[in-house]
Scaffold this active site. Structure first.
Site, mmCIF file in Angstrom:
data_model
loop_
_atom_site.group_PDB
_atom_site.id
_atom_site.type_symbol
_atom_site.label_atom_id
_atom_site.label_comp_id
_atom_site.label_asym_id
_atom_site.label_seq_id
_atom_site.Cartn_x
_atom_site.Cartn_y
_atom_site.Cartn_z
ATOM 1 N N ARG A 1 -9.178 -0.515 2.887
ATOM 2 C CA ARG A 1 -8.866 0.392 1.771
ATOM 3 C C ARG A 1 -9.898 1.503 1.610
ATOM 4 O O ARG A 1 -9.543 2.646 1.335
ATOM 5 C CB ARG A 1 -8.736 -0.413 0.473
ATOM 6 C CG ARG A 1 -7.438 -1.164 0.386
ATOM 7 C CD ARG A 1 -7.478 -2.261 -0.644
ATOM 8 N NE ARG A 1 -8.290 -3.405 -0.216
ATOM 9 C CZ ARG A 1 -8.478 -4.503 -0.955
ATOM 10 N NH1 ARG A 1 -7.921 -4.588 -2.137
ATOM 11 N NH2 ARG A 1 -9.205 -5.504 -0.495
ATOM 12 N N ARG B 1 0.837 -1.210 0.000
ATOM 13 C CA ARG B 1 0.000 0.000 0.000
ATOM 14 C C ARG B 1 0.874 1.265 0.000
ATOM 15 O O ARG B 1 0.579 2.231 -0.686
ATOM 16 C CB ARG B 1 -0.897 0.047 1.237
ATOM 17 C CG ARG B 1 -1.770 -1.175 1.420
ATOM 18 C CD ARG B 1 -3.183 -0.991 0.877
ATOM 19 N NE ARG B 1 -4.008 -2.124 1.219
ATOM 20 C CZ ARG B 1 -4.121 -3.240 0.483
ATOM 21 N NH1 ARG B 1 -3.467 -3.359 -0.659
ATOM 22 N NH2 ARG B 1 -4.910 -4.239 0.870
ATOM 23 N N SER C 1 -14.434 -3.943 2.345
ATOM 24 C CA SER C 1 -14.668 -3.237 1.075
ATOM 25 C C SER C 1 -14.117 -4.013 -0.116
ATOM 26 O O SER C 1 -14.615 -3.834 -1.238
ATOM 27 C CB SER C 1 -14.115 -1.806 1.124
ATOM 28 O OG SER C 1 -12.742 -1.782 1.399
ATOM 29 N N GLY C 2 -13.101 -4.823 0.087
ATOM 30 C CA GLY C 2 -12.673 -5.812 -0.900
ATOM 31 C C GLY C 2 -12.098 -5.297 -2.215
ATOM 32 O O GLY C 2 -12.034 -6.052 -3.178
ATOM 33 N N GLY C 3 -11.738 -4.019 -2.287
ATOM 34 C CA GLY C 3 -11.194 -3.504 -3.546
ATOM 35 C C GLY C 3 -12.177 -2.599 -4.282
ATOM 36 O O GLY C 3 -11.874 -2.088 -5.360
ATOM 37 N N GLU D 1 -14.393 -13.432 9.624
ATOM 38 C CA GLU D 1 -14.332 -12.837 8.277
ATOM 39 C C GLU D 1 -14.091 -13.884 7.188
ATOM 40 O O GLU D 1 -12.952 -14.260 6.916
ATOM 41 C CB GLU D 1 -13.217 -11.776 8.211
ATOM 42 C CG GLU D 1 -13.104 -11.134 6.825
ATOM 43 C CD GLU D 1 -11.982 -10.093 6.706
ATOM 44 O OE1 GLU D 1 -11.169 -9.961 7.641
ATOM 45 O OE2 GLU D 1 -11.920 -9.424 5.671
ATOM 46 N N LYS E 1 -17.968 -10.494 9.325
ATOM 47 C CA LYS E 1 -17.385 -9.528 8.369
ATOM 48 C C LYS E 1 -17.330 -10.175 6.984
ATOM 49 O O LYS E 1 -16.339 -10.815 6.628
ATOM 50 C CB LYS E 1 -15.985 -9.126 8.853
ATOM 51 C CG LYS E 1 -15.228 -8.234 7.884
ATOM 52 C CD LYS E 1 -14.031 -7.566 8.527
ATOM 53 C CE LYS E 1 -13.208 -6.818 7.491
ATOM 54 N NZ LYS E 1 -12.222 -5.914 8.065
#
Ligand code: 5MM
Length: 336
Positions: A290, A31, A259-261, A175, A217
């Site tokens: 993210r 990141r 949010s996964g991208g 998750e 999650k």
């Protein structure tokens, strides 16, 4: 109401959500390098301390997931990071899995590790101030995946993890993440995500986990990133609600999405509609990594020492996510 249920509700009620700042050093390095910042211990601490001391922490963030490095760090003024988080009214938490490794005999898939010695590590994290934890199972979607092997082995690991965490008086975030990569349709995402979540709950029940003291999650229900299918946020929200309604027992107090991208706006808009259409008993909020940090990171890379500018960007995002958790977000408010 059990203690664990109270902690879970404190983290996700009244428009509050969770800041996932638990990137392992390898992920954080990716990141940071993407915005041309060196991934040093000092830089990682600087960015995280900047976010955790933002004004928005008090109103919009109910919990922060930390990585092992961060939970042991101290701020400039000598305060521990968990104390900094608690002082804003949020609950400090910790990622306790040790990462997703290749699943033997299904080499394209992953199994999350970290159960060995977990009981002892949990005691240490509790003493460092953690009151909740996170473990992430990762699944790929394609015609033959996730395999039954990946579904069962990850569900069992998640359940063994959750039972140990509750034994140590902390709330486990469970998750199971089905990745967005691939050209699958939204229909396939819906059926595979439902299958994975159902199996997780089967194992959680078998391991006698108190479902009122966990937070789920999951991913939202979306077509794959490489799919040509375009669907509206309204449809995403309906499919996501359908999935959770059919696969999550009603004792679970809440659901905090990853949010996964997705972009920050996509994730916010989808969460907003999920809440406007929510006809379940679950609180539905965010546990974004993210989608809460991306723009703040970019601002940092442009004005390296401008703490206020980084915080303003994060404050805005946290507020927008919180409005979405209440179903009160709109494009107009976003752009005001
Ligand atoms: C913050 O990133 C977490 C992953 O870290 P590692 O891959 O380094 O272990 C991740 O589990 C995160 O908490 C969730 O996926 C949510 O993050 P996104 O960015 O998907 O919202």
């Amino acid at each position: 109401m059990s203690e664990l249920n109270k902690i879970a509700l404190k983290m996700i009620s009244n428009g509050k959500g969770i800041l996932a700042a638990d990137e392992s050093n390898a992920t954080m390095t990716k990141r940071l390098e993407a915005v041309n910042i060196n991934s040093t211990t000092e830089n990682r601490l600087f960015f995280r301390e900047t976010l955790f001391s933002s004004e928005s922490m008090k109103e919009y963030i109910g919990g922060v997931i930390l990585y092992d490095e961060t939970i042991r760090q101290k701020t400039n003024s000598g305060k521990s990071i968990p104390d900094l988080i608690s002082s804003s009214g949020a609950v400090p938490g910790i990622k306790v899995d040790t990462g997703a490794k290749v699943l033997a005999n299904s080499n394209e898939e992953k199994i999350t590790e970290g159960l060995d010695g977990l009981r002892e590590r949990l005691k240490e994290y509790y003493n460092l101030g953690a009151r909740f934890t996170k473990w992430r199972g990762v699944y790929i979607i394609s015609e033959k995946y996730p395999s039954i092997l990946a579904i069962r082995s990850n569900a069992q690991a998640l359940a063994r993890y959750a039972a140990l965490v509750q034994e140590n008086n902390m709330v486990p975030i469970v998750e199971p993440e089905l990745l967005m990569d691939g050209d699958h349709s939204v229909k396939v995402c819906l059926s595979k995500t439902s299958e994975v979540i159902k199996k997780c709950f089967e194992e959680l029940v078998l391991h006698k986990v108190d479902l009122s003291g966990i937070i789920l999650k999951p991913n939202m229900i979306l077509p794959g990133k490489q799919s040509k299918e375009k669907i509206s946020s309204e449809e995403v929200s309906q499919k996501t609600i359908e999935c959770l309604k059919n696969s999550v027992p009603t004792e679970v107090p809440g659901i905090a999405f990853l949010s996964g991208g997705q972009t920050e706006i996509e994730a916010t808009e989808n969460l907003n509609l999920i809440n406007q259409n929510n006809n379940t008993s679950f609180l539905m909020t965010f546990s974004f990594g993210r989608a809460l940090q991306q723009n703040a990171l970019k601002v940092w890379s442009k004005n390296s020492n401008d703490i206020k500018a980084i915080q303003n960007t994060f404050n805005h995002r946290a507020k927008m996510c919180s409005l979405a958790a209440l179903g009160k977000w709109s494009k107009e408010i976003e752009n005001k």
